[in-house]
Design a protein around this motif. Structure first.
Motif, mmCIF file in Angstrom:
data_model
loop_
_atom_site.group_PDB
_atom_site.id
_atom_site.type_symbol
_atom_site.label_atom_id
_atom_site.label_comp_id
_atom_site.label_asym_id
_atom_site.label_seq_id
_atom_site.Cartn_x
_atom_site.Cartn_y
_atom_site.Cartn_z
ATOM 1 N N LYS A 150 0.822 -1.407 -0.060
ATOM 2 C CA LYS A 150 0.041 -0.013 0.030
ATOM 3 C C LYS A 150 1.068 1.249 -0.057
ATOM 4 C CE LYS A 150 -3.979 -1.587 2.325
ATOM 5 N NZ LYS A 150 -4.941 -1.763 3.548
ATOM 6 N N LYS A 151 2.032 1.234 0.579
ATOM 7 C CA LYS A 151 2.939 2.351 0.593
ATOM 8 C C LYS A 151 3.493 2.434 -0.788
ATOM 9 C CE LYS A 151 4.078 2.676 5.419
ATOM 10 N NZ LYS A 151 3.973 3.875 5.529
ATOM 11 N N GLY A 152 3.514 1.471 -1.734
ATOM 12 C CA GLY A 152 4.027 1.904 -3.167
ATOM 13 C C GLY A 152 5.182 0.828 -3.363
ATOM 14 N N ILE A 153 5.389 0.010 -2.523
ATOM 15 C CA ILE A 153 6.670 -0.962 -2.696
ATOM 16 C C ILE A 153 6.243 -2.178 -3.376
ATOM 17 C CG2 ILE A 153 8.640 -2.071 -1.511
ATOM 18 C CD1 ILE A 153 8.421 -0.227 0.613
ATOM 19 N N VAL A 154 6.559 -2.535 -4.420
ATOM 20 C CA VAL A 154 5.793 -3.603 -5.219
ATOM 21 C C VAL A 154 7.164 -4.519 -5.767
ATOM 22 C CG1 VAL A 154 4.459 -4.453 -6.852
ATOM 23 C CG2 VAL A 154 3.862 -2.219 -5.862
ATOM 24 N N PRO A 155 7.175 -5.959 -5.290
ATOM 25 C CA PRO A 155 8.061 -6.483 -5.800
ATOM 26 C C PRO A 155 7.741 -7.509 -6.849
ATOM 27 C CG PRO A 155 6.666 -7.702 -3.878
ATOM 28 C CD PRO A 155 6.071 -6.363 -4.231
ATOM 29 N N VAL A 156 8.820 -7.647 -7.754
ATOM 30 C CA VAL A 156 8.664 -8.691 -8.816
ATOM 31 C C VAL A 156 9.674 -9.806 -8.641
ATOM 32 C CG1 VAL A 156 8.866 -9.066 -11.255
ATOM 33 C CG2 VAL A 156 7.983 -6.983 -10.437
ATOM 34 N N LEU A 157 9.002 -10.959 -8.008
ATOM 35 C CA LEU A 157 9.857 -11.992 -7.332
ATOM 36 C C LEU A 157 10.583 -12.724 -8.467
ATOM 37 C CD1 LEU A 157 8.026 -12.992 -4.282
ATOM 38 C CD2 LEU A 157 9.674 -11.555 -4.490
ATOM 39 N N ASP A 158 11.696 -13.691 -8.365
ATOM 40 C CA ASP A 158 12.299 -14.586 -9.259
ATOM 41 C C ASP A 158 11.318 -15.772 -9.438
ATOM 42 O OD1 ASP A 158 12.488 -15.771 -6.837
ATOM 43 O OD2 ASP A 158 14.346 -16.437 -7.259
ATOM 44 N N GLY A 159 11.411 -16.234 -10.444
ATOM 45 C CA GLY A 159 10.846 -17.422 -10.904
ATOM 46 C C GLY A 159 9.346 -17.294 -11.770
ATOM 47 N N ARG A 160 9.038 -16.069 -12.016
ATOM 48 C CA ARG A 160 8.058 -15.855 -12.923
ATOM 49 C C ARG A 160 6.808 -16.461 -12.311
ATOM 50 N NH1 ARG A 160 12.238 -16.472 -16.484
ATOM 51 N NH2 ARG A 160 11.738 -18.539 -17.085
ATOM 52 N N ARG A 161 6.364 -15.769 -11.238
ATOM 53 C CA ARG A 161 5.241 -16.337 -10.390
ATOM 54 C C ARG A 161 3.868 -16.046 -10.887
ATOM 55 N NH1 ARG A 161 7.990 -16.831 -4.532
ATOM 56 N NH2 ARG A 161 10.051 -16.987 -5.117
ATOM 57 N N VAL A 162 3.366 -16.254 -12.028
ATOM 58 C CA VAL A 162 2.113 -16.055 -12.385
ATOM 59 C C VAL A 162 1.182 -16.899 -11.891
ATOM 60 C CG1 VAL A 162 2.860 -15.519 -14.787
ATOM 61 C CG2 VAL A 162 2.235 -17.719 -14.544
ATOM 62 N N VAL A 221 4.457 -10.566 -15.229
ATOM 63 C CA VAL A 221 4.638 -10.319 -13.777
ATOM 64 C C VAL A 221 5.205 -8.843 -13.660
ATOM 65 C CG1 VAL A 221 5.097 -12.755 -13.041
ATOM 66 C CG2 VAL A 221 6.879 -11.429 -13.636
ATOM 67 N N ILE A 222 6.055 -8.157 -14.468
ATOM 68 C CA ILE A 222 6.388 -6.927 -14.476
ATOM 69 C C ILE A 222 4.936 -5.983 -14.750
ATOM 70 C CG2 ILE A 222 7.753 -4.941 -15.544
ATOM 71 C CD1 ILE A 222 9.723 -7.076 -16.328
ATOM 72 N N GLY A 223 4.026 -6.268 -15.715
ATOM 73 C CA GLY A 223 2.889 -5.736 -15.862
ATOM 74 C C GLY A 223 1.899 -5.704 -14.795
ATOM 75 N N ARG A 224 1.821 -6.856 -14.207
ATOM 76 C CA ARG A 224 1.233 -6.938 -12.922
ATOM 77 C C ARG A 224 1.360 -6.153 -11.720
ATOM 78 N NH1 ARG A 224 0.750 -13.096 -11.048
ATOM 79 N NH2 ARG A 224 2.811 -12.540 -10.162
ATOM 80 N N ALA A 225 2.744 -5.870 -11.761
ATOM 81 C CA ALA A 225 3.465 -5.258 -10.626
ATOM 82 C C ALA A 225 3.205 -3.618 -10.966
ATOM 83 C CB ALA A 225 5.007 -5.139 -10.757
ATOM 84 N N LEU A 226 3.135 -3.306 -12.277
ATOM 85 C CA LEU A 226 2.680 -1.989 -12.520
ATOM 86 C C LEU A 226 1.327 -1.752 -12.375
ATOM 87 C CD1 LEU A 226 4.509 -1.609 -16.252
ATOM 88 C CD2 LEU A 226 5.121 -0.490 -13.882
ATOM 89 N N MET A 227 0.355 -2.728 -12.388
ATOM 90 C CA MET A 227 -0.931 -2.258 -12.083
ATOM 91 C C MET A 227 -1.250 -1.872 -10.728
ATOM 92 S SD MET A 227 -2.863 -3.137 -14.807
ATOM 93 C CE MET A 227 -4.445 -3.337 -14.081
ATOM 94 N N ALA A 228 -0.301 -2.390 -9.607
ATOM 95 C CA ALA A 228 -0.432 -1.852 -8.274
ATOM 96 C C ALA A 228 0.144 -0.249 -8.249
ATOM 97 C CB ALA A 228 0.606 -2.696 -7.477
ATOM 98 N N ARG A 229 0.514 0.506 -9.250
ATOM 99 C CA ARG A 229 1.242 1.842 -9.264
ATOM 100 C C ARG A 229 2.376 1.899 -8.321
ATOM 101 N NH1 ARG A 229 -4.126 5.702 -9.285
ATOM 102 N NH2 ARG A 229 -5.071 5.341 -11.284
ATOM 103 N N PRO A 230 3.312 1.268 -8.765
ATOM 104 C CA PRO A 230 4.355 1.113 -7.696
ATOM 105 C C PRO A 230 5.338 2.539 -7.629
ATOM 106 C CG PRO A 230 4.900 -0.096 -9.712
ATOM 107 C CD PRO A 230 3.897 0.309 -9.883
ATOM 108 N N ARG A 231 5.723 3.042 -6.605
ATOM 109 C CA ARG A 231 6.639 4.020 -6.426
ATOM 110 C C ARG A 231 8.006 3.484 -6.336
ATOM 111 N NH1 ARG A 231 4.667 6.781 -1.133
ATOM 112 N NH2 ARG A 231 6.103 8.506 -1.791
ATOM 113 N N LEU A 232 8.120 2.211 -5.779
ATOM 114 C CA LEU A 232 9.394 1.623 -5.702
ATOM 115 C C LEU A 232 9.031 0.129 -6.086
ATOM 116 C CD1 LEU A 232 12.561 1.028 -4.916
ATOM 117 C CD2 LEU A 232 11.554 0.921 -2.467
ATOM 118 N N MET A 233 9.868 -0.129 -7.308
ATOM 119 C CA MET A 233 9.720 -1.646 -7.880
ATOM 120 C C MET A 233 11.108 -2.506 -7.484
ATOM 121 S SD MET A 233 8.846 -2.929 -11.595
ATOM 122 C CE MET A 233 7.352 -1.851 -11.647
ATOM 123 N N LEU A 234 10.787 -3.601 -7.068
ATOM 124 C CA LEU A 234 11.961 -4.475 -6.574
ATOM 125 C C LEU A 234 11.995 -5.681 -7.388
ATOM 126 C CD1 LEU A 234 11.197 -4.539 -2.632
ATOM 127 C CD2 LEU A 234 12.663 -2.956 -3.654
#
Length: 264
Positions: A81-93, A150-163
């Motif tokens: 909710k603070k805008g920190i959104v992870p894109v974890l390894d392993g392409r977890r769809v 998975v990168i697109g899914r992270a973008l849907m959360a409106r990240p301020r910081l992407m990990l």
């Protein structure tokens, strides 16, 4: 925007994985965390996101600060909710859902459908191939398509910081080039700050502003992308170049270094 200050991280209060790690991620920059397998890079990402609490992992010393406020004991949902959104390894769809349904999963904290639709169009503008695959079951997508998803899914959360944890892993060079081109655009055009974990040092330093080299849970070296690219140890260990410009494997270099210390 993000700062780790002398962070120690342990599992079950027995196994220490991170040993006094300090990292700074300034707003609007791409910072890369480099190192071999087992160095502690993925643990660092998951510790920031609070994803290891259920595995009896915890920060036992130091602080993880987001905009100067501690988050090391915060619930993962609150961190997102603070805008920190992870894109974890392993392409977890979510394999049994369609590609577009996976994107909708990433938007579950967005309050209205208009914003969701706008977010989806933005994803499709960066990854046009996904628009053609919106009805495809995610489990049947190729590795590159899943990584885009998975990168697109992270973008849907409106990240301020992407990990991002190893976004190049297991992908063909052309796909890696395309994905890193998009990451660079997201940083420069959408001003998304990024912490990028990578074993592919060459591609990481091509987009990062600054980097940290991690080994055995410690930060061993840090500097700008140009400084690290010129560093002889980085060249020899991670880029496979010896001082004469020839090729040398990581295994050969490490064996030589160990033997030299033993003979000394």
């Amino acid at each position: 925007m993000l700062e780790l200050v002398n962070v120690e991280f342990m599992f079950s209060r027995v196994i220490m994985v991170l040993k006094g790690v300090s990292i700074q991620v300034p707003r609007g920059k791409i910072i890369t965390l480099l190192g071999a397998n087992g160095a502690g890079k993925s643990t660092t990402i998951k510790a920031i996101c609070g994803l290891l609490h259920n595995e009896e992992g915890e920060v036992t010393d130091g602080h993880i600060l987001f905009q100067e406020k501690p988050i090391e004991h915060m619930d993962p949902t609150e961190i997102v909710k603070k805008g920190i959104v992870p894109v974890l390894d392993g392409r977890r769809v979510v394999q049994h859902l369609t590609m577009e349904q996976n994107l909708l999963v990433g938007s579950h904290l967005i309050p209205n459908m208009k914003s969701v639709r706008e977010g989806m169009e933005k994803v499709y503008s960066y990854f046009p191939i996904l628009k053609k695959l919106k009805g495809r079951t995610a489990g049947y997508l190729s590795g590159g398509e899943q990584q885009m998803l998975v990168i697109g899914r992270a973008l849907m959360a409106r990240p301020r910081l992407m990990l991002l944890d190893e976004p190049s892993m297991g992908l063909a060079p052309l796909i890696v080039k395309e994905i890193f081109h998009v990451l660079n655009k997201l940083n420069k055009e959408d001003h998304i700050t990024m912490l990028l974990v990578e074993q592919n040092v060459r591609i990481a330093l091509s987009v990062a502003d600054y980097g940290y080299l991690m080994e055995n849970g410690r930060i061993m070296l840090h500097g700008s992308n140009k400084e690290l690219a010129k560093n002889e140890d980085i060249k020899e260990f991670y880029l496979g170049l010896n001082l004469s410009g020839g090729r040398k494997s990581y295994h050969e270099v490490k064996h030589y270094k160990r033997r030299k210390r033993w003979l000394g």
